[in-house]
Design an enzyme around this catalytic site. Structure first.
Site, PDB file in Angstrom:
ATOM      1  N   ASP A  57       1.369  -1.223   0.094  1.00  0.00           N
ATOM      2  CA  ASP A  57      -0.040   0.134   0.041  1.00  0.00           C
ATOM      3  C   ASP A  57       0.998   1.080  -0.331  1.00  0.00           C
ATOM      4  OD1 ASP A  57      -3.160   1.263   0.903  1.00  0.00           O
ATOM      5  OD2 ASP A  57      -1.191   2.518   1.367  1.00  0.00           O
ATOM      6  N   TYR A  78       2.715  10.210   0.484  1.00  0.00           N
ATOM      7  CA  TYR A  78       3.841   9.249   0.912  1.00  0.00           C
ATOM      8  C   TYR A  78       5.271   9.154   0.628  1.00  0.00           C
ATOM      9  CZ  TYR A  78      -0.098   6.386   3.069  1.00  0.00           C
ATOM     10  OH  TYR A  78      -1.484   6.270   3.245  1.00  0.00           O
ATOM     11  N   LYS A 128      -3.099   6.012  -3.402  1.00  0.00           N
ATOM     12  CA  LYS A 128      -4.444   6.783  -3.528  1.00  0.00           C
ATOM     13  C   LYS A 128      -3.848   8.136  -4.240  1.00  0.00           C
ATOM     14  CE  LYS A 128      -3.867   4.291   1.053  1.00  0.00           C
ATOM     15  NZ  LYS A 128      -2.440   4.263   0.751  1.00  0.00           N
ATOM     16  N   HIS A 131      -7.898   9.684  -1.285  1.00  0.00           N
ATOM     17  CA  HIS A 131      -7.509   9.023  -0.170  1.00  0.00           C
ATOM     18  C   HIS A 131      -8.241   9.944   0.939  1.00  0.00           C
ATOM     19  CE1 HIS A 131      -3.511   9.730   2.218  1.00  0.00           C
ATOM     20  NE2 HIS A 131      -3.870   8.880   2.972  1.00  0.00           N
TER      21      HIS A 131
END
Length: 326
Positions: A56, A61, A91, A124
C-alpha cells in the site's frame, strides 16, 4: 503459511474479480525522508521474500518510487515471477481531487511505480485542495469545495482505461459512502479506514457488508506517533491478558481480531522480526470470551482530519464537519 486472500466484488465483466491478500505492508511511514529510502526498500524486499504480496502506498507518502524500485529488484532476483503476483494500492492526493487531474494523477503514480496498472486506486480523503499544494499541514485558504461526483467520474475513467483494476475510497464515513453509492456507475470495491480493537467501525462494517464493499483496515495496531493521543491498542490491558494467555503478542491478537471481522489490513513496520511475526495470525483463533472482551473495549478514533490541518485551519473547523462513527 500463505497469506489468505479475499475476492473483491467485480466492478465490471472486463476486469473480473480481484483477490486481495488480507495482510498487506504499508509504506506511509511517519516523516518519510530520503534517508529512509534504503531501509524502506530493504523492508519491502524482505516482506516479498517472506510471502507478502499486498503493498500500500499513496502519492502523499512519497514512497511510490521506492516501492517501484523494490518490485523491479524482486522480479530481477526471482522473488516473484511476474507483477501479476502482487496487489498494489495507491491513493490520489487531495490536491489532485479535481475531475481533470484524476487520470494525470494515476499516470504519475504509475510512472513512479514503473507499473502499467494499479490493482486498487483510492480517493485518499473526501477533501479537495488547490492544485499543486502539498500537505500536511493543510492551510484553510488551500481548501476548496469537494465535488465527489465529478472526482468519482475521474476514478471511473481510470478504471475504464485499465489503469486501475479496482477503485475505492479511504477515510469515508458511512453517510459519505452512501452518497457515493447513489450515483456511482462503477461502485467502490473497497474502503480503507482506521480500524482496530479500540476503533471497531461497527456501523461502517455492517453497511459495507450489506453493500458488498470490502473494508481494509489501516492502523490495525493503533497508529503511528504522528497522531495525537495514546495508542490505546498497544496499551490495552485486556489485549495484553489475551495475548499472554494464548502465548501470542499483543500485535498478533489485534491483527487476528481484524482478520476475524472479515477485513484485510495494512501494517507498517520495517523490522524484519515484526514483518514475520505479523504473518503468524492465521493458524489459531480468538475464543468467544476473547471476542466478547474485545467488543467491550472503550472506543476512540485516533486518526482525524483535524490532525492534518494547520493550527489556523483547525480553529475554523466546526465540530459537525468531522463526523465520528463507532
Amino acid at each position: 503459511m500463505a497469506i489468505p486472500e479475499i475476492v473483491l466484488s467485480s466492478t465490471s465483466p472486463a476486469t473480473g474479480s480481484r483477490a486481495i491478500p488480507v495482510l498487506g505492508m504499508g509504506t506511509g511511514l511517519a516523516h518519510f525522508t530520503p534517508e529512509q529510502r534504503p531501509a524502506t526498500k530493504h523492508g519491502i524486499l524482505r516482506a516479498i521474500e517472506l510471502g507478502y504480496r499486498h503493498f500500500d502506498t499513496a502519492a502523499i507518502y512519497q514512497s511510490e518510487d521506492v516501492l517501484g524500485e523494490a518490485i523491479a529488484e524482486a522480479l530481477q532476483a526471482g522473488l516473484i515471477h511476474s507483477r501479476a503476483e502482487l496487489f498494489i494500492t495507491s491513493k490520489i492526493s487531495c490536491a489532485d481531487a479535481h475531475r481533470d487531474l484524476v487520470v494525470p494523477a494515476i499516470r504519475e503514480s504509475l510512472r513512479n511505480l514503473k507499473l502499467d496498472y494499479l490493482d486498487l486506486y483510492l480517493i485518499h480523503w473526501p477533501m479537495r485542495l488547490k492544485a499543486g499544494e502539498s500537505y500536511p499541514p493543510i492551510e484553510s485558504h488551500h481548501i476548496l469545495p469537494f465535488d465527489l461526483k465529478s472526482v468519482w467520474e475521474g476514478m471511473e475513467e481510470c478504471h475504464r482505461l485499465g489503469l486501475a483494476k479496482q477503485i475505492g475510497v479511504s477515510n469515508f464515513t458511512t453517510w459519505k459512502l452512501a452518497e457515493l453509492l447513489r450515483y456511482a456507475k462503477v461502485p467502490p470495491a473497497a474502503v480503507q479506514v482506521e480500524m482496530n480493537p479500540t476503533w471497531q467501525q461497527k456501523k461502517l462494517r455492517e453497511f459495507c457488508k450489506e453493500k458488498g464493499v470490502h473494508v481494509i483496515a489501516y492502523s490495525p495496531l493503533g497508529g503511528q506517533d504522528m497522531f495525537v493521543g495514546k495508542n490505546l491498542v498497544m496499551e490495552s490491558q485486556v489485549l495484553k491478558e489475551i495475548a499472554k494467555a494464548k502465548g501470542k503478542t499483543l500485535a498478533q491478537v489485534s491483527l487476528r481480531w481484524v482478520y476475524e471481522q472479515g477485513a484485510s489490513m495494512i501494517v507498517k513496520t520495517l523490522n524484519k522480526e515484526r514483518i514475520e511475526e505479523n504473518m503468524k495470525i492465521f493458524d489459531w483463533e480468538l475464543s468467544e470470551e476473547d471476542k466478547h472482551k474485545i467488543s467491550q473495549l472503550p472506543q476512540c478514533k485516533r486518526v482525524t482530519l483535524r490532525a492534518m490541518l494547520s493550527t489556523e485551519a483547525a480553529s475554523k473547523l466546526p465540530d459537525e464537519d468531522e463526523v465520528v462513527e463507532e
